[in-house]
Motif scaffolding. Structure first.
Motif, PDB file in Angstrom:
ATOM      1  N   LEU A 148      24.111 -13.245  23.687  1.00  0.00           N
ATOM      2  CA  LEU A 148      24.535 -13.058  25.071  1.00  0.00           C
ATOM      3  C   LEU A 148      23.974 -14.115  26.013  1.00  0.00           C
ATOM      4  CD1 LEU A 148      24.350  -9.169  25.394  1.00  0.00           C
ATOM      5  CD2 LEU A 148      26.358 -10.610  24.994  1.00  0.00           C
ATOM      6  N   HIS A 151      26.795 -16.228  26.927  1.00  0.00           N
ATOM      7  CA  HIS A 151      27.926 -15.557  27.551  1.00  0.00           C
ATOM      8  C   HIS A 151      27.473 -14.990  28.897  1.00  0.00           C
ATOM      9  CE1 HIS A 151      30.478 -15.996  23.973  1.00  0.00           C
ATOM     10  NE2 HIS A 151      29.348 -15.822  23.300  1.00  0.00           N
ATOM     11  N   TRP A 157      28.246  -5.468  31.215  1.00  0.00           N
ATOM     12  CA  TRP A 157      29.360  -6.419  31.165  1.00  0.00           C
ATOM     13  C   TRP A 157      29.903  -6.540  29.751  1.00  0.00           C
ATOM     14  CZ3 TRP A 157      29.422 -10.845  28.160  1.00  0.00           C
ATOM     15  CH2 TRP A 157      30.566 -11.664  28.314  1.00  0.00           C
ATOM     16  N   TYR A 158      29.024  -6.602  28.777  1.00  0.00           N
ATOM     17  CA  TYR A 158      29.468  -6.770  27.392  1.00  0.00           C
ATOM     18  C   TYR A 158      30.253  -5.546  26.911  1.00  0.00           C
ATOM     19  CZ  TYR A 158      29.328  -7.748  22.385  1.00  0.00           C
ATOM     20  OH  TYR A 158      29.685  -7.962  21.087  1.00  0.00           O
ATOM     21  N   SER A 161      33.561  -5.570  28.495  1.00  0.00           N
ATOM     22  CA  SER A 161      34.379  -6.643  27.927  1.00  0.00           C
ATOM     23  C   SER A 161      35.021  -6.212  26.619  1.00  0.00           C
ATOM     24  CB  SER A 161      33.529  -7.895  27.708  1.00  0.00           C
ATOM     25  OG  SER A 161      33.125  -8.459  28.942  1.00  0.00           O
ATOM     26  N   PHE A 271      36.432 -13.872  25.477  1.00  0.00           N
ATOM     27  CA  PHE A 271      35.076 -14.417  25.406  1.00  0.00           C
ATOM     28  C   PHE A 271      35.062 -15.948  25.401  1.00  0.00           C
ATOM     29  CE2 PHE A 271      34.399 -10.087  23.968  1.00  0.00           C
ATOM     30  CZ  PHE A 271      33.224  -9.755  24.621  1.00  0.00           C
TER      31      PHE A 271
END
Length: 297
Positions: A148, A151, A157-158, A161, A271
């Motif tokens: 991460l 990213h 957020w992950y 996503s 991503f």
């Protein structure tokens, strides 16, 4: 709760049945081909995407113990690469699992509707967070192993996503309107859950991921309280498209192929990574690691 505490406890996970799949017994994942492309950067008018090695086994039923070992081995390797500032590529494993129930570290057995000593399928208590869930044939599993740092260092957020990837796949490929439910993790169509999502994060390396019910037999969900959600219902993509999950093998195979292709496409787009397909090859898992995995069962 601090970010690091959240990292240690977030997530559901998707894992399976210890049966004799000998062809996987001695060759866990993987050929870590390190090719440097870091963050998405704008250089000379061109976007350079971070690479992601993709191990596409979506046609295979991979036993839980094997897939779990693969993930842990990759995460350990990635930690070593981070330490040397050589972590140049993410990883992605796509597969199916034989039938299994999994529990998180702090899961309550009250959500099991059967005697744990006489379970219909193998049960594994994993290092993930979250409550009990089921995984089986016809369910598409995606395990991204992502740093991460390259990213966004934000676990919420992950999770959102991963949800967004599934929502986009259902809408763009099948014209199915899916959504989130406030306060819960996963993807729903109306009040029925179609996608389970959960992660484990270790020093900002995220692993585990998402499970999407494509043509899954939903019967085993009746013996648990999925994800600890009382009165929760589950649904499959096949069911939403008007056919039972038990429709012809050819139809289910085509549906799985279409879903997998769309999921990989939307994942790479969301991503901003470049997928590079790799094959399974020899990776020695140490006896110590195998024993540790057995101890976590």
């Amino acid at each position: 709760m601090s970010r690091m505490m959240l990292a240690a406890n977030t997530g559901l996970n998707f894992l399976p049945f210890s049966s004799s799949h000998d062809k996987f017994a001695n060759h866990p994942l993987s050929c870590f081909h390190s090719s440097r492309t870091d963050r998405v950067q704008f250089k000379g008018g061109i976007f350079a995407k971070r690479r992601c090695e993709c191990f596409d086994l979506h046609k295979e039923l991979v036993p839980y113990k094997q897939a779990w070992s693969w993930q842990k081995s990759i995460v350990e390797t990635r930690h070593a690469l981070v330490h040397r500032d050589e972590d140049h590529s993410d990883n992605l494993i796509v597969l199916q699992h034989p039938p299994v129930y999994t529990l998180g570290t702090s899961s309550s057995e009250k959500y099991l509707k059967f005697d744990i000593q006489n379970a219909p399928y193998d049960i594994y208590r994993t290092e993930r967070g979250g409550e009990v869930t089921y995984h089986g044939p016809g369910q598409l599993i995606m395990y991204p192993i992502i740093n991460l740092r390259y990213h966004k260092m934000d676990l919420h957020w992950y999770l959102r996503s991963l949800e967004e990837v599934v929502i986009q796949v259902l809408q763009s490929t099948f014209s199915i309107k899916a959504s989130r439910l406030e306060g819960l993790t996963g993807v729903w169509v109306g009040s029925q859950k179609i996608g389970a999502i959960g992660i484990r994060v270790s020093r900002w390396i995220a692993y585990h991921g998402l499970a999407l019910n494509v043509s899954t037999d939903l019967t085993p969900f009746r013996d648990i309280v999925p994800c600890g959600i009382q009165d929760g219902e589950v649904v499959s993509l096949s069911g939403l498209l008007g056919g039972p999950s038990s429709c012809s093998a050819d139809a289910n195979r085509v549906l799985m192929e279409t879903t997998c292709e769309s999921l990989l496409k939307k994942f790479s787009e969301h991503f901003q990574i470049s997928l590079e397909h790799r094959s399974i090859c020899e990776l020695d898992i140490s006896e110590e690691e195998s024993q540790r995995t057995d101890a976590e069962k």
